[in-house]
Design an enzyme around this catalytic site. Structure first.
Site, PDB file in Angstrom:
ATOM      1  N   GLY A 109       0.764  -1.232   0.000  1.00 58.26           N
ATOM      2  CA  GLY A 109       0.000   0.000   0.000  1.00 58.26           C
ATOM      3  C   GLY A 109       0.799   1.288   0.000  1.00 58.26           C
ATOM      4  O   GLY A 109       0.227   2.381  -0.046  1.00 58.26           O
ATOM      5  N   PRO A 167       4.457  -5.515  -2.372  1.00 55.57           N
ATOM      6  CA  PRO A 167       4.387  -4.264  -3.141  1.00 55.57           C
ATOM      7  C   PRO A 167       4.066  -4.486  -4.618  1.00 55.57           C
ATOM      8  O   PRO A 167       4.512  -5.452  -5.221  1.00 55.57           O
ATOM      9  CB  PRO A 167       5.803  -3.695  -3.002  1.00 55.57           C
ATOM     10  CG  PRO A 167       6.675  -4.878  -2.763  1.00 55.57           C
ATOM     11  CD  PRO A 167       5.838  -5.859  -1.993  1.00 55.57           C
ATOM     12  N   GLY A 168       3.278  -3.594  -5.146  1.00 58.25           N
ATOM     13  CA  GLY A 168       2.953  -3.606  -6.570  1.00 58.25           C
ATOM     14  C   GLY A 168       3.268  -2.246  -7.172  1.00 58.25           C
ATOM     15  O   GLY A 168       4.209  -2.068  -7.946  1.00 58.25           O
ATOM     16  N   ARG A 169       2.492  -1.249  -6.725  1.00 57.87           N
ATOM     17  CA  ARG A 169       2.619   0.097  -7.290  1.00 57.87           C
ATOM     18  C   ARG A 169       4.040   0.644  -7.175  1.00 57.87           C
ATOM     19  O   ARG A 169       4.573   1.223  -8.123  1.00 57.87           O
ATOM     20  CB  ARG A 169       1.657   1.035  -6.544  1.00 57.87           C
ATOM     21  CG  ARG A 169       1.559   2.420  -7.157  1.00 57.87           C
ATOM     22  CD  ARG A 169       0.776   3.373  -6.263  1.00 57.87           C
ATOM     23  NE  ARG A 169      -0.446   2.828  -5.745  1.00 57.87           N
ATOM     24  CZ  ARG A 169      -1.634   2.914  -6.351  1.00 57.87           C
ATOM     25  NH1 ARG A 169      -1.751   3.574  -7.479  1.00 57.87           N
ATOM     26  NH2 ARG A 169      -2.711   2.375  -5.806  1.00 57.87           N
ATOM     27  N   ARG A 174      -7.270   5.051 -14.439  1.00 59.69           N
ATOM     28  CA  ARG A 174      -7.134   5.607 -13.093  1.00 59.69           C
ATOM     29  C   ARG A 174      -7.736   7.022 -12.942  1.00 59.69           C
ATOM     30  O   ARG A 174      -8.425   7.291 -11.968  1.00 59.69           O
ATOM     31  CB  ARG A 174      -5.675   5.576 -12.630  1.00 59.69           C
ATOM     32  CG  ARG A 174      -5.065   4.163 -12.656  1.00 59.69           C
ATOM     33  CD  ARG A 174      -3.741   4.073 -11.938  1.00 59.69           C
ATOM     34  NE  ARG A 174      -3.907   4.245 -10.514  1.00 59.69           N
ATOM     35  CZ  ARG A 174      -3.659   5.343  -9.851  1.00 59.69           C
ATOM     36  NH1 ARG A 174      -3.157   6.393 -10.485  1.00 59.69           N
ATOM     37  NH2 ARG A 174      -3.890   5.431  -8.569  1.00 59.69           N
ATOM     38  N   CYS A 189     -16.279   7.245 -25.919  1.00 57.69           N
ATOM     39  CA  CYS A 189     -17.578   7.911 -25.958  1.00 57.69           C
ATOM     40  C   CYS A 189     -18.187   8.020 -24.564  1.00 57.69           C
ATOM     41  O   CYS A 189     -19.223   7.439 -24.274  1.00 57.69           O
ATOM     42  CB  CYS A 189     -18.486   7.118 -26.887  1.00 57.69           C
ATOM     43  SG  CYS A 189     -20.087   7.839 -27.097  1.00 57.69           S
ATOM     44  N   GLU A 190     -17.500   8.713 -23.681  1.00 60.90           N
ATOM     45  CA  GLU A 190     -17.985   8.915 -22.307  1.00 60.90           C
ATOM     46  C   GLU A 190     -17.449  10.259 -21.818  1.00 60.90           C
ATOM     47  O   GLU A 190     -16.258  10.550 -22.000  1.00 60.90           O
ATOM     48  CB  GLU A 190     -17.421   7.852 -21.355  1.00 60.90           C
ATOM     49  CG  GLU A 190     -17.739   6.442 -21.743  1.00 60.90           C
ATOM     50  CD  GLU A 190     -18.614   5.719 -20.751  1.00 60.90           C
ATOM     51  OE1 GLU A 190     -19.044   6.329 -19.749  1.00 60.90           O
ATOM     52  OE2 GLU A 190     -18.855   4.530 -20.997  1.00 60.90           O
TER      53      GLU A 190
HETATM   54  N1  LLP Z   1      -1.689  -7.083  -1.733  1.00 59.22           N
HETATM   55  C1  LLP Z   1      -3.022  -7.113  -1.807  1.00 59.22           C
HETATM   56  C2  LLP Z   1      -3.763  -8.139  -1.095  1.00 59.22           C
HETATM   57  C3  LLP Z   1      -3.692  -6.139  -2.567  1.00 59.22           C
HETATM   58  O1  LLP Z   1      -5.014  -6.167  -2.642  1.00 59.22           O
HETATM   59  C4  LLP Z   1      -2.960  -5.143  -3.259  1.00 59.22           C
HETATM   60  C5  LLP Z   1      -3.618  -4.130  -4.065  1.00 59.22           C
HETATM   61  C6  LLP Z   1      -1.546  -5.177  -3.162  1.00 59.22           C
HETATM   62  C7  LLP Z   1      -0.959  -6.152  -2.379  1.00 59.22           C
HETATM   63  C8  LLP Z   1      -0.667  -4.181  -3.855  1.00 59.22           C
HETATM   64  O2  LLP Z   1      -0.801  -2.903  -3.346  1.00 59.22           O
HETATM   65  P1  LLP Z   1       0.133  -1.727  -3.863  1.00 59.22           P
HETATM   66  O3  LLP Z   1       1.554  -2.024  -3.492  1.00 59.22           O
HETATM   67  O4  LLP Z   1       0.039  -1.663  -5.349  1.00 59.22           O
HETATM   68  O5  LLP Z   1      -0.386  -0.537  -3.194  1.00 59.22           O
HETATM   69  N2  LLP Z   1      -6.328  -0.074  -9.040  1.00 59.22           N
HETATM   70  C9  LLP Z   1      -6.022   0.767  -7.914  1.00 59.22           C
HETATM   71  C10 LLP Z   1      -5.248   0.037  -6.860  1.00 59.22           C
HETATM   72  C11 LLP Z   1      -5.924  -1.222  -6.377  1.00 59.22           C
HETATM   73  C12 LLP Z   1      -5.090  -1.970  -5.380  1.00 59.22           C
HETATM   74  C13 LLP Z   1      -5.659  -3.316  -5.140  1.00 59.22           C
HETATM   75  N3  LLP Z   1      -4.899  -4.107  -4.233  1.00 59.22           N
HETATM   76  C14 LLP Z   1      -5.255   1.986  -8.423  1.00 59.22           C
HETATM   77  O6  LLP Z   1      -5.061   2.104  -9.622  1.00 59.22           O
HETATM   78  O7  LLP Z   1      -4.880   2.847  -7.635  1.00 59.22           O
END
Ligand code: LLP
Length: 423
Positions: free
Chosen positions: A237, A279-281, A316, A347-348
């Site tokens: 997050g 981590p993802g983002r 986003r 078209c939105e």
């Molecule tokens: N772990 C779990 C269980 C999650 O649900 C998520 C993200 C992550 C890890 C990764 O979180 P991050 O490091 O990316 O913050 N589509 C939205 C974000 C949705 C996040 C969903 N879960 C956006 O574009 O901001």
């Protein structure tokens, strides 16, 4: 200009290559990622948490090559569907470092988890019972954790807050002990961990310490029940600065906040579980640009710039009112002169990528780069309005690889069947 992105001779470059050249060669729109930035981001996170395992959140961007970069860095994976599990395995992520998350997994998905031998994070007692039944039938024992809802407020966009009491995710923390008790008694499941995830794009990190404490309270209680807690997964997050120059907490800040709590409470209990983060983002977000071309200009209520990508490729802004920095790539050193709204071709009315931005004078044919598009960009794309998805490119050492071809009209027809009476 921002992180690894630079301006050379008035041109925005990524990985040393001018954005304009990339579009010339590969067309527009196009996603382009910088491999070295992805690796740097991962390593910075890992340096902050040297003893933790990082499970890359596939949902941020599940392109196979990017996933393989994660595998080569030693990442595990947080997968949220059968498809993400499939991709994680294809990418070579070790099975014992894959955690199958999800709040509504199908029986078929649970069977896939059992058969592939990955860990499962359970979202309810009902799911625990289902998994136990499936695993028993397959004569397997599955390592599991529960995703616990710690009921903390992460102060982020409501659509990406997941750890509030009213959220659909996880079991309420008051019920966790009871859930582990049942898990200890059921066949086919072996409770070895605990998991939470409080939300995404979090810029004020104090809720993480609250969550960490609440999780360690539970670890204490379930250890006493007889659960051998081998991992504590705090989800993810950590936010990134979408706005230029914005100061945001770093992985190190997060580590300084939660590691002392984690370590001291483990010491008190005489246990040594692995800390996991997902981590993802942070890993993918700033590694990638979405390059678009100006199709048309219009002066109406506002000065509208029509580009060739809309929420079909970057949802986003429309979905969360998110800000993505927009830079006119071929005029990157020019002074801002006008206020524009940059809109997509969908078209939105909501298909607006950037509201009221001060930018240099824009003309048809200019290339506009949207920054920080690597996480939840391509992975949330669609074919809405009959728009084929664009290509994804990867830059490494001045070389460009196509890591996903642009779709063609065939892809619009893929899997469609026309009954013979229509022929
Ligand atoms: N772990 C779990 C269980 C999650 O649900 C998520 C993200 C992550 C890890 C990764 O979180 P991050 O490091 O990316 O913050 N589509 C939205 C974000 C949705 C996040 C969903 N879960 C956006 O574009 O901001």
């Amino acid at each position: 200009i921002k992180n690894h992105l630079e301006i050379e001779d008035g041109q925005l470059t990524i990985g040393g290559i001018p954005a304009v050249e990339i579009v010339k060669q590969y067309g527009s729109p196009v996603y382009v990622s910088n491999e070295s930035r992805i690796r740097d981001n991962f390593r910075r996170y890992k340096d902050a948490f040297p003893d933790a395992d990082l499970y890359y959140a596939a949902k941020a961007n599940s392109n196979l090559t990017l996933f393989k970069i994660m595998a080569s860095e030693g990442a595990g994976a947080d997968v949220f569907s059968d498809g993400e599990l499939y991709l994680a395995l294809m990418a070579g992520i070790p099975r014992d470092k894959i955690l199958f998350n999800g709040n509504s997994k199908s029986d078929r998905e649970l069977l896939m988890a059992v058969k592939t031998g990955v860990r499962v994070s359970l979202d309810s007692i009902d799911e625990l019972r289902t998994l136990s039944r499936i695993a028993k039938k397959e004569k397997k024992i599955v390592d599991v954790s529960f995703r616990v809802n710690p009921d903390v407020s992460p102060q982020t966009h409501p659509k990406i807050s997941t750890g509030l009491k009213a959220s659909k995710f996880g079991i309420p923390h008051e019920e966790a002990v009871h859930a582990y008790k049942e898990a200890l008694d059921l066949p086919g499941v072996n409770p070895i961990g605990i998991h939470c995830h409080i939300g995404s794009q979090i810029l004020e990190i104090s809720p993480f310490s609250e969550a960490m404490n609440k999780m360690m309270d539970l670890v204490e209680q379930i250890s006493r029940l007889g659960v051998d807690v081998k991992f504590v997964d705090m989800g993810s997050g950590l936010g990134i600065p979408y706005e230029k120059g914005k100061a945001v907490p770093s992985p190190k800040d997060l580590a300084d906040l939660i590691l002392p709590i984690f370590k001291s409470r483990c010491r008190d209990e005489g246990i040594s579980p692995k800390l996991i983060l997902e981590p993802g983002r942070y890993i993918m977000g700033d590694s990638t640009l979405l390059l678009t071309t100006v199709n048309t200009m219009k002066e109406a209520a506002k000065k509208f710039v029509g580009v060739d990508a809309g929420f079909n490729l970057l949802i986003r802004p429309a979905m969360y009112d998110s800000y993505h920095l927009a830079v006119v790539a071929n005029k990157a050193d020019k002074k801002p002169e006008e206020i524009y709204s940059i809109v997509g071709p969908i078209c939105e009315s909501g298909d607006i990528l950037a509201h009221d931005r001060e930018l240099p004078r824009i003309e048809k044919g200019d290339i506009i780069a949207f920054f920080d598009a690597g996480a939840y960009g391509f992975s949330m794309s669609s074919q809405y309005n009959g728009r084929t998805r664009c290509a994804e490119l990867l830059i490494n050492d001045g070389m460009i690889d196509v890591i996903r071809k642009a779709e063609s009209y065939d892809d619009l027809l893929a899997n469609q069947l026309v009954p013979s009476r229509f022929l």
